[in-house]
Write a protein that holds these residues in place. Structure first.
Motif, PDB file in Angstrom:
ATOM      1  N   ILE A  91     -40.532  -4.648  17.031  1.00 48.95           N
ATOM      2  CA  ILE A  91     -40.537  -5.400  15.364  1.00 48.95           C
ATOM      3  C   ILE A  91     -39.400  -4.838  15.590  1.00 48.95           C
ATOM      4  CG2 ILE A  91     -42.100  -5.436  13.934  1.00 48.95           C
ATOM      5  CD1 ILE A  91     -44.480  -4.806  15.877  1.00 48.95           C
ATOM      6  N   CYS A  92     -38.723  -6.127  14.648  1.00 48.40           N
ATOM      7  CA  CYS A  92     -37.550  -5.925  13.703  1.00 48.40           C
ATOM      8  C   CYS A  92     -38.057  -7.189  12.051  1.00 48.40           C
ATOM      9  CB  CYS A  92     -36.559  -6.256  14.125  1.00 48.40           C
ATOM     10  SG  CYS A  92     -35.129  -6.312  13.595  1.00 48.40           S
ATOM     11  N   ALA A  93     -37.420  -6.384  11.584  1.00 48.54           N
ATOM     12  CA  ALA A  93     -37.187  -6.979  10.212  1.00 48.54           C
ATOM     13  C   ALA A  93     -35.801  -7.261   9.675  1.00 48.54           C
ATOM     14  CB  ALA A  93     -37.790  -6.848   8.873  1.00 48.54           C
ATOM     15  N   VAL A  94     -35.288  -8.501   9.393  1.00 45.17           N
ATOM     16  CA  VAL A  94     -33.842  -8.591   8.854  1.00 45.17           C
ATOM     17  C   VAL A  94     -34.162  -9.301   7.437  1.00 45.17           C
ATOM     18  CG1 VAL A  94     -32.161 -10.135   8.949  1.00 45.17           C
ATOM     19  CG2 VAL A  94     -33.319  -9.269  10.778  1.00 45.17           C
ATOM     20  N   ILE A 141     -33.731 -11.714   4.720  1.00 47.70           N
ATOM     21  CA  ILE A 141     -32.941 -12.910   4.545  1.00 47.70           C
ATOM     22  C   ILE A 141     -32.821 -13.429   2.990  1.00 47.70           C
ATOM     23  CG2 ILE A 141     -32.523 -13.995   6.506  1.00 47.70           C
ATOM     24  CD1 ILE A 141     -34.985 -15.600   5.717  1.00 47.70           C
ATOM     25  N   GLU A 184     -36.947 -12.419   8.255  1.00 48.78           N
ATOM     26  CA  GLU A 184     -37.051 -12.416   9.188  1.00 48.78           C
ATOM     27  C   GLU A 184     -37.908 -11.692  10.057  1.00 48.78           C
ATOM     28  OE1 GLU A 184     -33.721 -14.975  10.605  1.00 48.78           O
ATOM     29  OE2 GLU A 184     -33.764 -13.334  11.637  1.00 48.78           O
ATOM     30  N   SER A 218     -38.964 -10.588  13.530  1.00 46.76           N
ATOM     31  CA  SER A 218     -38.571 -10.789  15.359  1.00 46.76           C
ATOM     32  C   SER A 218     -39.787  -9.532  15.628  1.00 46.76           C
ATOM     33  CB  SER A 218     -37.374 -10.585  15.365  1.00 46.76           C
ATOM     34  OG  SER A 218     -36.679 -11.170  14.850  1.00 46.76           O
ATOM     35  N   ARG A 271     -40.282 -15.580  16.638  1.00 46.45           N
ATOM     36  CA  ARG A 271     -40.022 -15.669  14.601  1.00 46.45           C
ATOM     37  C   ARG A 271     -40.651 -16.057  13.867  1.00 46.45           C
ATOM     38  NH1 ARG A 271     -34.559 -15.278  14.141  1.00 46.45           N
ATOM     39  NH2 ARG A 271     -34.833 -13.420  15.380  1.00 46.45           N
ATOM     40  N   GLN A 319     -43.290   0.737  14.367  1.00 43.24           N
ATOM     41  CA  GLN A 319     -43.024   0.149  13.446  1.00 43.24           C
ATOM     42  C   GLN A 319     -43.590  -1.133  12.210  1.00 43.24           C
ATOM     43  OE1 GLN A 319     -40.238  -1.622  16.968  1.00 43.24           O
ATOM     44  NE2 GLN A 319     -41.467  -1.021  18.461  1.00 43.24           N
ATOM     45  N   GLU A 359     -42.867   1.236   9.244  1.00 41.34           N
ATOM     46  CA  GLU A 359     -41.104   1.475   9.423  1.00 41.34           C
ATOM     47  C   GLU A 359     -40.895   0.369   8.855  1.00 41.34           C
ATOM     48  OE1 GLU A 359     -38.475   2.518  12.556  1.00 41.34           O
ATOM     49  OE2 GLU A 359     -37.100   1.024  12.061  1.00 41.34           O
ATOM     50  N   LEU A 407     -39.438   0.537   4.857  1.00 40.78           N
ATOM     51  CA  LEU A 407     -37.336   0.268   4.976  1.00 40.78           C
ATOM     52  C   LEU A 407     -37.139  -0.893   3.783  1.00 40.78           C
ATOM     53  CD1 LEU A 407     -36.132   1.800   7.712  1.00 40.78           C
ATOM     54  CD2 LEU A 407     -36.382   3.059   5.638  1.00 40.78           C
ATOM     55  N   PHE A 408     -38.501  -2.232   4.895  1.00 42.02           N
ATOM     56  CA  PHE A 408     -37.418  -3.442   4.024  1.00 42.02           C
ATOM     57  C   PHE A 408     -38.859  -3.715   2.558  1.00 42.02           C
ATOM     58  CE2 PHE A 408     -35.772  -3.523   8.079  1.00 42.02           C
ATOM     59  CZ  PHE A 408     -34.378  -3.361   7.473  1.00 42.02           C
ATOM     60  N   PHE A 422     -34.000  -0.683   2.197  1.00 40.35           N
ATOM     61  CA  PHE A 422     -33.089  -1.451   3.479  1.00 40.35           C
ATOM     62  C   PHE A 422     -33.236  -2.862   2.501  1.00 40.35           C
ATOM     63  CE2 PHE A 422     -32.285   0.704   7.966  1.00 40.35           C
ATOM     64  CZ  PHE A 422     -32.212   1.474   7.535  1.00 40.35           C
ATOM     65  N   LYS A 423     -34.336  -3.029   1.832  1.00 40.48           N
ATOM     66  CA  LYS A 423     -34.043  -4.546   1.298  1.00 40.48           C
ATOM     67  C   LYS A 423     -33.248  -5.330   0.616  1.00 40.48           C
ATOM     68  CE  LYS A 423     -38.080  -6.109  -1.308  1.00 40.48           C
ATOM     69  NZ  LYS A 423     -39.309  -6.013  -2.505  1.00 40.48           N
TER      70      LYS A 423
END
Lengths: 359, 124, 118
Positions: C35-38, C40, C45, C47, C60, C82, C85, C89-90, C114-115
């Protein structure tokens, strides 16, 4: 009526190799539940991608973990290369494969040594680590570093191996295979090892998939999955089959790792035989734009490298999902029902690397 | 995988243990014997100050930011405690006046930068 | 020896069919990979990557900054590490997370480092 109690375990504990904390819920001596907690060594390396340009970040990616450092560097480079559409020379792919397979031998021998130590088999532990030293010497000779060797770069590798070095690796591998023989026999056949490991911490095939186990954990439970079969780097040319255990217990995981060492020896020999001549890197122009999920097989299991570029020299996001992150939930699952005395050994069988997990 | 039969032997490892007892040690007794370094060993960065043109590419390529180049004063300095021996500066150097040499840096009681004078010719 | 080419499928998904899609994947014995956050502009975003044999699919999900996201720990219990996390972090607001570490997964000084960029 069994008495319930909670035992805090770690992060500093004489039998624990890594800084992970567990709250173990016990009924008498039997573990009925465990709550893991990490976070003692978070370094925020993923964030650094915004400060260092994508070529410099290779050195940071390599420093995520000490044992699988070459693999992390390679995984990062491969993901960036795929985003940018760079095709690297075949020789560079073979060199990467040889170094990563040597890292696998090194990592598995280290783990087997730790396992022998956890079982109280001291002389076996020393034999494993003495053998491992030979691989470290080969790293030292071919790259200049023993643990972190910074040979990967975006677009290829930084150092070439000449004929004498390849021959020396081959000779070392042949010699190591002979010396590994008694160690393998002991791990696979010895009565006391079997008595200690058989039937301990069973993870069924269904649970392994549901809990998202990776690497030798997953293969030990009978799932045929090894990302090397996808044929990244030079693996497409090499002959290999995933090594799969059946029982899903601590012994199966030990056996999978022990047999993978021999598999790696064969892969190294085959790669040395087939390695083509040619350049070792291509020049890199432009900046990455786009995204890619790269997966490679680290000694501890599948690792995911996600790269998202925005057209500048600083990446938008780099995410590294390391094998241990995925292996902690199945570890918690398999701790349920075991004895308190077996907990350290079971934590060890996932080959934990907490500094990888937290990055 | 095939079923493996347990190997019930008393003292299965005794032979190896006895062998080890009479064998030469696998390690070298380091302070009394000199350590041998392989040719490619990355121990520390060395600068040939005469050849340096002070372009600053090494400073920009250094991931931990250990190198500082000052064109005004003609000083090239490195903080050995920050250096991670990644060889990035050596690869970036256009004049090939940097090199990785064998042998580790010595422990110190104080953190200090090591300074080299460069660009002497232009000053004259 | 190569078995399958490395497929890198990214499937955009709407929020209302997100959980039902994940239940379908679970019924079909897919393994949760990551699991991943980006970050934007004005949102995240997310995943969610799943794997079955050698096939890999990424779902997505695009969310607004304050918009709550349902946790998938009810379906895949192993997602807790995850998702915690991501939340920590975000600062992605994750609903019904079990177990929730309440910003105590990592011992860090700053909240949601990380935000914001930089």
């Amino acid at each position: 009526m069994a008495k319930r109690s909670i035992v805090p375990f770690g992060p500093q504990h004489p039998v624990l190799p890594e800084p992970v904390h567990l709250d173990l819920v016990l009924e008498d001596e039997t573990v009925v539940g465990a709550i893991p907690s990490i976070g003692f060594i978070h370094r925020g390396l993923e964030k650094l991608v915004e400060k260092k340009d994508f070529k410099q970040y290779v050195y940071i990616a390599e420093r995520v973990c000490g044992i699988c450092s070459c693999g992390h560097g390679m995984g990062y480079c491969e993901s960036v290369e795929r985003v940018m559409g760079i095709e690297i020379p075949r020789r560079a792919e073979y060199l990467r494969t040889i170094w990563v397979e040597m890292s696998r031998v090194h990592s598995h021998l280290l783990w087997l040594g730790l396992l022998a130590d956890a079982m109280g088999f001291e002389s076996l532990f020393m034999e494993c680590w003495r053998l491992r030293e030979k691989i470290l010497d080969m790293f030292d000779r071919t790259t200049g570093g023993r643990i972190i060797f910074s040979v990967n770069c975006v677009g290829g590798v930084l150092k070439d191996m000449d004929g004498a070095m390849l021959r020396a690796i081959r000779e070392t591998v042949d010699q190591m295979e002979q010396e590994l023989e008694p160690i393998m026999t002991t791990f696979i056949k010895d009565y006391s090892v079997q008595l200690r490991l058989r039937g301990l911490g069973i993870l069924s095939r269904e649970q392994a998939i549901l809990q998202g186990a990776v690497g030798p954990m997953l293969r030990g439970s009978g799932v045929e999955y090894d990302t090397r079969m996808l044929g990244y780097a030079a693996y497409g040319d090499l002959d290999m089959e995933p090594i799969v255990g059946t029982d899903g217990d601590a012994y199966a995981r030990c056996e999978v790792r022990a047999r993978e060492i021999v598999q790696s020896f064969n892969l190294i020999r085959e790669a040395i035989d087939k390695i083509p001549q040619g350049p070792i890197s291509v020049p890199v122009k432009g900046n990455p734009q786009g995204e890619y999920f790269m997966r490679i097989e680290q000694p501890r299991g599948e690792a995911i490298y996600y790269t998202k570029g925005n057209g500048t020299k600083f990446l938008d996001r780099f995410r590294l999902r390391t094998p241990t992150t995925s292996n902690i939930p199945p570890m918690v699952e398999m701790l349920k029902g075991c004895q308190l005395g077996d907990v350290p050994l079971l934590i060890l069988t996932i080959d934990p690397c907490i500094s990888c997990t937290e990055r | 995988m095939e079923e493996v039969k347990p190997d019930v032997r008393a003292l299965a490892f005794a032979r190896q243990a006895l062998k080890n007892l009479f064998m030469k040690p696998a390690t070298t007794s380091y302070p009394f014997e000199p350590a041998s370094y392989p040719e490619r060993m990355r121990g520390h960065v060395e600068l040939v100050a005469e050849d340096c043109i002070g372009c600053g590419l090494c400073m920009r390529s250094c991931p931990p930011g250990a190198i500082r180049v000052d064109r005004q004063e003609g000083i090239w300095s490195i903080n050995r405690f920050d250096c991670v021996q990644c060889e990035s500066c050596v690869n970036a150097c256009p004049k090939k006046c940097l090199k990785m040499a064998a042998g580790y840096t010595q422990p110190e009681t104080e953190k200090a930068e090591e300074r080299f004078e460069i660009l002497k010719k232009q000053e004259k | 020896m190569q078995v399958k080419e490395d497929i890198n499928e990214i499937r955009p998904i709407e929020k209302d069919e997100f959980l039902s899609e994940i239940i379908c994947l679970k019924m079909d014995a897919w393994r949760l990979v990551q699991i991943c956050a980006v970050r934007i502009e004005d949102g995240f975003e997310l995943s969610y990557t799943f794997c079955k044999e050698y096939r890999m699919v990424t779902l997505r999900l695009i969310t607004k900054e304050q918009e709550e996201v349902s946790s998938i720990t009810q379906i895949y219990p192993c997602a807790f590490m995850q998702e915690n996390e991501m939340k920590e972090l975000f600062g992605v607001p994750v609903r019904e997370l079990a177990p929730d570490y309440h910003e105590k997964l990592y011992r860090i000084d700053r909240e949601t480092p990380f935000k914001e960029k930089g």
